[in-house]
Design a protein around this motif. Structure first.
Motif, PDB file in Angstrom:
ATOM      1  N   THR A  71       9.436 -17.382   5.354  1.00 18.97           N
ATOM      2  CA  THR A  71       9.005 -17.942   3.796  1.00 18.97           C
ATOM      3  C   THR A  71       8.387 -16.620   3.332  1.00 18.97           C
ATOM      4  N   VAL A  72       8.156 -15.587   3.990  1.00 19.92           N
ATOM      5  CA  VAL A  72       7.315 -14.527   3.344  1.00 19.92           C
ATOM      6  C   VAL A  72       8.226 -13.832   2.100  1.00 19.92           C
ATOM      7  N   GLY A  73       9.120 -13.514   2.536  1.00 23.57           N
ATOM      8  CA  GLY A  73      10.277 -12.798   1.357  1.00 23.57           C
ATOM      9  C   GLY A  73      10.323 -13.869   0.182  1.00 23.57           C
ATOM     10  N   ALA A  74      10.649 -15.141   0.453  1.00 29.20           N
ATOM     11  CA  ALA A  74      10.739 -16.185  -0.742  1.00 29.20           C
ATOM     12  C   ALA A  74       9.703 -16.069  -1.525  1.00 29.20           C
ATOM     13  N   ILE A  75       8.458 -16.166  -0.848  1.00 30.75           N
ATOM     14  CA  ILE A  75       7.239 -16.265  -1.714  1.00 30.75           C
ATOM     15  C   ILE A  75       6.672 -14.956  -2.395  1.00 30.75           C
ATOM     16  N   ALA A  76       7.032 -13.985  -1.870  1.00 30.77           N
ATOM     17  CA  ALA A  76       6.990 -12.464  -2.272  1.00 30.77           C
ATOM     18  C   ALA A  76       7.867 -12.576  -3.765  1.00 30.77           C
ATOM     19  N   ALA A  78       9.053 -15.103  -5.462  1.00 29.83           N
ATOM     20  CA  ALA A  78       8.698 -16.328  -6.383  1.00 29.83           C
ATOM     21  C   ALA A  78       7.840 -15.812  -7.166  1.00 29.83           C
ATOM     22  N   PHE A  79       6.670 -14.888  -6.857  1.00 28.34           N
ATOM     23  CA  PHE A  79       5.534 -14.448  -7.413  1.00 28.34           C
ATOM     24  C   PHE A  79       5.643 -13.166  -7.790  1.00 28.34           C
ATOM     25  N   ASP A  80       6.889 -12.419  -7.566  1.00 24.88           N
ATOM     26  CA  ASP A  80       6.903 -11.089  -7.971  1.00 24.88           C
ATOM     27  C   ASP A  80       5.796 -10.263  -7.561  1.00 24.88           C
ATOM     28  N   SER A  81       5.511 -10.573  -6.377  1.00 21.39           N
ATOM     29  CA  SER A  81       4.172  -9.610  -5.622  1.00 21.39           C
ATOM     30  C   SER A  81       4.194  -9.788  -4.349  1.00 21.39           C
ATOM     31  N   TRP A  82       3.800  -8.811  -3.620  1.00 21.14           N
ATOM     32  CA  TRP A  82       3.553  -8.913  -2.013  1.00 21.14           C
ATOM     33  C   TRP A  82       2.166  -9.168  -1.786  1.00 21.14           C
ATOM     34  N   ARG A  83       1.459  -9.392  -2.686  1.00 15.42           N
ATOM     35  CA  ARG A  83      -0.017  -9.983  -2.472  1.00 15.42           C
ATOM     36  C   ARG A  83      -0.023 -11.499  -2.448  1.00 15.42           C
TER      37      ARG A  83
END
Length: 349
Positions: A71-76, A78-83
């Motif tokens: 999921t981390v890749g998709a979350i990053a 979706a929010f256009d941010s590694w944070r």
């Protein structure tokens, strides 16, 4: 609460130093939680049921890895941010922390039918290090985190560089190898370990040693096959990682069995300190250094003066052979701990 708070603070990091310091805070939070949780399990469950209880508790490890890799890749994105993933990861921790205030803590030694709460021990660290079984287990913990952190850190780059897969494909495959296998290994392994322990006092640790030896063989063969056997490599790595999860269902309960209840949290703290400071910290560092060394050696052997992705792939692949070597030593340490286990449990009784 602190663990989740520092996790969220990772999103505010502005350079390497700030990120490093916040990650240290995450480590402090986890280090506080793990010994207390393991000690609590020892008080709630008798020796013949501890492997299953520990296996269920440790399911948080593979579940967390699955969520991270899937999921981390998709979350990053979706929010256009590694944070963003750090904020999302912290939310469940804050919610769960509220329920901890409602938990009732059992007396120390409740599962043994004796109350150790009021008892104190002089020189607790020295007392613990006198336990031969625990000394071997500490050595095994140092080695297991060396192998685990090396795999978790470099399997994704391995599949990218050596097998030519995309980042998403590599992350999903790694999630299956180190995550989904844990759901099976911890659940089934806990049941098997308890049944063996009920028949043979030292059988649980012997079972763990055998599983770790099998793990070393499977992972060693997987790395030996090379980059033209992707399917076989994934299957063997998965079987090897599955077998390695039986370390937790055999060794963690054994610590509870040889340490008196009012010292269990301290025992786990000492064990985890060695496990993470000496094992978890150096696993990725050693593999990274070896990868650079073997990459340079491959480049020089070819007569080239330019470091290419091919040489980097060969270097990383060769460096990862330290994982089956480490697993072999873990198997030896766990077996040696089984030889003194009966004597140490009788001393405690």
């Amino acid at each position: 609460m602190a663990w989740s708070g520092f996790t969220a603070l990772n999103a505010a990091a502005w350079n390497f130093v700030s990120f490093f310091l916040v990650r240290m805070g995450v480590g402090v939070g986890e280090a506080s939680y793990a010994p207390a949780a393991n000690s609590l399990i020892g008080d709630l469950f008798p020796a013949e049921k501890r492997a299953r209880a520990m296996g269920i508790f440790m399911l948080g490890l593979p579940l967390g890895l699955i969520l991270a890799f899937f999921t981390v890749g998709a979350i990053a994105e979706a929010f256009d941010s590694w944070r963003a993933p750090f904020i999302v990861a912290a939310i469940p921790g804050f919610i769960l922390a509220l329920f901890f205030f409602k938990m009732k803590e059992p007396p120390r030694g409740a599962s043994e039918g004796e109350n150790y709460t009021a008892k104190t021990v002089q020189n607790p660290i020295r007392t613990l290090l006198k336990i031969k079984t625990l000394r071997w287990i500490i050595l095994s913990g140092l080695s297991v985190n060396f192998a685990v952190y090396a795999g978790n850190s470099f399997f994704v780059p391995l599949f990218q560089r050596y097998f030519g897969l995309s980042l998403t494909q590599s992350a999903v495959i790694t999630g299956c190898i180190v995550g989904i296998t844990g759901l099976i290994g911890l659940t089934l392994g806990g049941v098997i370990a308890d049944k063996i322990h009920q028949r043979f006092a030292r059988g649980r640790l012997v079972f763990g040693a055998i599983c770790l030896f099998i793990s070393a063989i499977f992972i060693g063969i997987a790395l030996y096959l090379g980059n033209d056997s992707l399917t076989a490599v994934v299957i063997l790595l998965s079987l090897g990682w599955l077998a390695s999860y039986n370390y937790y269902t055999t060794v963690y309960p054994a610590i509870q069995d040889v340490v008196e209840p009012n010292l269990r949290a301290t025992a786990m703290a000492v064990y985890f300190a060695c496990m993470y400071i000496l094992g978890g910290a150096f696993g990725p560092i050693v593999v990274g250094a070896l990868s650079d060394h073997f990459s340079q050696a491959a480049m020089l052997a070819s007569g080239s003066a330019v470091m290419t992705e091919h040489f980097k792939a060969v270097g990383l692949h060769n460096a990862l052979f330290v994982i089956p070597v480490a697993l072999f030593f873990i198997a030896v340490f766990v077996y040696l701990s089984s030889r003194s286990f009966v004597q140490d449990t009788r001393r405690l009784q």
